[in-house]
Design an enzyme around this catalytic site. Structure first.
Site, PDB file in Angstrom:
ATOM      1  N   GLU A 105       4.483  13.360  -4.461  1.00  0.00           N
ATOM      2  CA  GLU A 105       3.731  13.321  -3.204  1.00  0.00           C
ATOM      3  C   GLU A 105       4.439  14.197  -2.172  1.00  0.00           C
ATOM      4  OE1 GLU A 105       3.905   9.783  -0.654  1.00  0.00           O
ATOM      5  OE2 GLU A 105       1.727   9.856  -0.548  1.00  0.00           O
ATOM      6  N   GLU A 153       0.894  -1.175   0.000  1.00  0.00           N
ATOM      7  CA  GLU A 153       0.000   0.000   0.000  1.00  0.00           C
ATOM      8  C   GLU A 153       0.926   1.216   0.000  1.00  0.00           C
ATOM      9  OE1 GLU A 153      -3.221  -0.382  -0.018  1.00  0.00           O
ATOM     10  OE2 GLU A 153      -3.741  -2.213   1.060  1.00  0.00           O
TER      11      GLU A 153
HETATM   12  P1  NAD Z   1       8.273   4.975   4.798  1.00  0.00           P
HETATM   13  O1  NAD Z   1       8.241   4.178   3.552  1.00  0.00           O
HETATM   14  O2  NAD Z   1       9.365   5.955   5.000  1.00  0.00           O
HETATM   15  O3  NAD Z   1       8.344   4.007   6.073  1.00  0.00           O
HETATM   16  C1  NAD Z   1       7.361   3.024   6.320  1.00  0.00           C
HETATM   17  C2  NAD Z   1       7.983   1.910   7.139  1.00  0.00           C
HETATM   18  O4  NAD Z   1       8.956   1.239   6.358  1.00  0.00           O
HETATM   19  C3  NAD Z   1       8.679   2.375   8.415  1.00  0.00           C
HETATM   20  O5  NAD Z   1       8.374   1.460   9.444  1.00  0.00           O
HETATM   21  C4  NAD Z   1      10.149   2.302   8.023  1.00  0.00           C
HETATM   22  O6  NAD Z   1      11.009   2.098   9.097  1.00  0.00           O
HETATM   23  C5  NAD Z   1      10.153   1.096   7.100  1.00  0.00           C
HETATM   24  N1  NAD Z   1      11.265   1.040   6.140  1.00  0.00           N
HETATM   25  C6  NAD Z   1      11.879   2.075   5.526  1.00  0.00           C
HETATM   26  N2  NAD Z   1      12.825   1.607   4.663  1.00  0.00           N
HETATM   27  C7  NAD Z   1      12.801   0.256   4.736  1.00  0.00           C
HETATM   28  C8  NAD Z   1      13.524  -0.786   4.108  1.00  0.00           C
HETATM   29  N3  NAD Z   1      14.472  -0.535   3.200  1.00  0.00           N
HETATM   30  N4  NAD Z   1      13.231  -2.061   4.419  1.00  0.00           N
HETATM   31  C9  NAD Z   1      12.263  -2.348   5.323  1.00  0.00           C
HETATM   32  N5  NAD Z   1      11.530  -1.403   5.969  1.00  0.00           N
HETATM   33  C10 NAD Z   1      11.797  -0.117   5.675  1.00  0.00           C
HETATM   34  O7  NAD Z   1       6.846   5.673   4.904  1.00  0.00           O
HETATM   35  P2  NAD Z   1       6.361   6.730   5.989  1.00  0.00           P
HETATM   36  O8  NAD Z   1       7.097   8.005   5.756  1.00  0.00           O
HETATM   37  O9  NAD Z   1       6.390   6.087   7.337  1.00  0.00           O
HETATM   38  O10 NAD Z   1       4.821   6.915   5.592  1.00  0.00           O
HETATM   39  C11 NAD Z   1       4.364   7.847   4.646  1.00  0.00           C
HETATM   40  C12 NAD Z   1       4.133   7.174   3.311  1.00  0.00           C
HETATM   41  O11 NAD Z   1       3.207   6.103   3.464  1.00  0.00           O
HETATM   42  C13 NAD Z   1       3.532   8.073   2.254  1.00  0.00           C
HETATM   43  O12 NAD Z   1       4.167   7.835   1.021  1.00  0.00           O
HETATM   44  C14 NAD Z   1       2.083   7.611   2.176  1.00  0.00           C
HETATM   45  O13 NAD Z   1       1.434   7.870   0.965  1.00  0.00           O
HETATM   46  C15 NAD Z   1       2.228   6.160   2.427  1.00  0.00           C
HETATM   47  N6  NAD Z   1       0.969   5.577   2.903  1.00  0.00           N
HETATM   48  C16 NAD Z   1       0.249   4.783   2.051  1.00  0.00           C
HETATM   49  C17 NAD Z   1      -0.961   4.246   2.463  1.00  0.00           C
HETATM   50  C18 NAD Z   1      -1.787   3.368   1.553  1.00  0.00           C
HETATM   51  O14 NAD Z   1      -2.691   2.719   2.051  1.00  0.00           O
HETATM   52  N7  NAD Z   1      -1.522   3.320   0.261  1.00  0.00           N
HETATM   53  C19 NAD Z   1      -1.435   4.528   3.751  1.00  0.00           C
HETATM   54  C20 NAD Z   1      -0.669   5.345   4.587  1.00  0.00           C
HETATM   55  C21 NAD Z   1       0.544   5.862   4.156  1.00  0.00           C
END
Ligand code: NAD
Length: 484
Positions: free
Chosen positions: A388, A253
């Site tokens: 975004e 997602e």
């Molecule tokens: P992010 O991708 O920075 O981090 C999300 C999670 O992934 C965190 O727990 C982080 O520690 C982990 N992570 C980061 N790099 C990783 C890697 N290489 N391997 C494994 N895990 C890793 O996202 P964020 O900043 O926490 O959230 C915001 C983003 O989430 C926005 O882009 C938003 O659009 C998206 N989002 C999407 C939905 C959906 O349903 N489509 C819902 C909510 C948020």
């Protein structure tokens, strides 16, 4: 100072990796310390989850498992105020949002998927065979095994339980890696799991960052049988690469750059109410939020004025005060990112209809605040319109025809959601199915029936969750063919 511990095999354990600070976004103060897990501890969590599959959890009757999930929902509700305070301290989001959305919906996910799993049906086919005896095919479902759940910070409890509840309903075990920004509610849920009688090892939490930390250790772990992730598209790419080792299924997602479309036959007041929320709710930190709006030319000025007025009406401040309607963004780093787009918009010649800067709030000077912002006048290829931002901001662009609006909405690498405003029934159906997204809302936004498919098209994700679609991901389907 709160210490956030890992939850492994039913016990809270300090991490052996370097600890890091947990900030209160409204003031910037350090309120806690996150005791991150090292690689061995992630391994221990996966091992505990594997053992739990072979223990009482793996042998438990469905009705008993469902009863436990309902106890988890009750357990969250019984400690509602603690979950609420934990979520507010982690995110700075106003009480009015967290008490209506994050906590109640986080608890409800356990009841929704308990209901869902009880009504799950499987297909069956009878076939003819040359000897006339025939054969009967029927499918059965089993859990996939250990599921890695990697979560973002914008709706921490809600998005985490949206994955954990169906995974457990289907008989899997989980290892959760909450966002480094929001460790609190996932940790607190460990206490609720123990109190509800969920066996040790079924629900585990490991804290840390992504690359070179708990997130990467978990998603690369060969003992994980499936990965469900919500977060940025670039992180989704890294996780998809990690999941290719061992050919593990992945549900992604991801991000969005969602378009709103407002036709001149829309009900003006309802539209302004709905589109205002779509742009600014949760300080714009909603994946489904609307960061670009296409408005039919005849009503453009009226919509622009109305939305600018909405942006100016928000009240910042103490998130525990019911009068506060907008919180800060999650971190200093994220604020710098959002403000870099505010700067680009200004330098790119945008007309700023509201906001554009940082509010000054007495007593909260150290917080990560930004003003809700409305722009117009940028070219469609501006990064402000293409990328975004994930902040409380949106850009307005006029259009003339229905086809033009659809083309503008679809001119994006993303495809998560859209919100369309019109009183014409025919147009609503026509446009809703032509926008290349996973979710089209007409005359509403963020209205969610949890049985419906949820997910993104294009760079916004792979797979659908919600209702039977979650069950598809969290189960392995096996066909049994019996020669009669
Ligand atoms: P992010 O991708 O920075 O981090 C999300 C999670 O992934 C965190 O727990 C982080 O520690 C982990 N992570 C980061 N790099 C990783 C890697 N290489 N391997 C494994 N895990 C890793 O996202 P964020 O900043 O926490 O959230 C915001 C983003 O989430 C926005 O882009 C938003 O659009 C998206 N989002 C999407 C939905 C959906 O349903 N489509 C819902 C909510 C948020």
């Amino acid at each position: 100072m709160t210490e956030f511990l890992n939850f492994i095999d039913g016990r809270f354990v300090p991490g052996r990796a370097e600890a890091f600070a947990n900030h209160f976004p409204s003031t910037g103060e350090v309120l806690g310390e996150v005791r991150a897990a090292d690689r061995d501890q992630v391994d221990e969590a996966v091992g505990a989850a594997q053992r739990a599959l072979k223990g009482p959890w793996g042998r438990m009757a469905l009705a008993e498992r469902v009863a436990l999930l309902r106890k988890v929902a009750d357990g969250i509700n019984a400690r509602f105020d603690e979950f609420l305070a934990a979520e507010i301290r982690d995110t700075g989001k106003p009480r009015s949002i967290a008490s209506h959305i994050d906590i109640p919906r986080g608890a409800a996910n356990f009841n929704v998927f308990a209901d869902q799993v009880m009504t799950l049906s499987n297909e069956s086919f009878e076939m003819a065979t040359p000897d006339g005896g025939g054969a009967l095919n029927y499918a059965v479902r089993g859990p996939r095994g250990v599921i890695a759940v990697v979560c973002p910070w914008n709706l921490p409890l809600l998005l985490m339980t949206w994955k954990v509840a169906p995974a457990l309903a289907c008989g899997n075990t989980v290892v959760v890696k909450p966002s480094e920004e929001t460790p609190a509610t996932a940790t607190l849920l460990g206490e609720v799991m123990n109190a509800a009688g969920i066996p040790p090892g079924v629900y585990n939490v490991v804290h840390g960052h992504g690359p070179g930390s708990a997130g990467e250790f978990l998603t690369r772990h060969p003992g994980v049988n499936g990965i469900t992730f919500t977060g940025e598209t670039s992180t989704g790419e890294a996780i998809m690469a990690a999941s290719s080792r061992g050919v593990r299924p992945v549900s992604l997602e991801l991000g969005g750059k969602n378009a709103g479309i407002i036709f001149d036959d829309a009900d003006f007041d309802k539209t302004m109410e709905g589109i205002g929320r779509a742009c600014f709710a949760n300080t714009g930190q909603v994946c489904l939020g609307t960061e670009r709006i296409y408005v039919q030319r005849g009503i453009f000025d009226r919509v622009a004025e109305g939305l600018a007025a909405k942006a100016r009406a928000y009240r910042f401040g103490d998130p525990f005060d019911p009068a506060t309607t907008m919180g800060p963004v999650i971190s200093a780093e994220h604020r710098a990112k959002v403000l870099s787009y505010y700067d680009r918009a200004a330098r790119g010649g945008a007309q700023i209809l509201a906001g554009g800067g940082v509010p000054s709030i007495q007593g909260y000077e150290g917080g990560y605040w930004v003003e809700p912002t409305v722009w117009t006048g940028l070219a469609e290829d501006s990064p402000v319109i293409r990328e975004e931002i994930f902040g409380p901001c949106t850009h307005l662009q006029p259009f003339d025809t229905e086809d033009e609006a659809i083309a503008l909405a679809n001119n994006s690498p993303y495809g998560l959601a859209t919100t369309i405003w019109t009183e014409s029934l025919g147009r609503a159906h026509r446009v809703a199915r032509q926008v290349e997204v996973g979710i089209s809302w007409v005359n509403c936004w963020f209205l969610r029936d949890l049985r419906t498919p949820f997910g993104g098209a294009k760079a916004s994700g792979i797979g659908r969750e919600g209702g039977v679609h979650s069950m598809e991901f969290y189960t392995e389907l096996r066909n049994i063919c019996i020669k009669l």
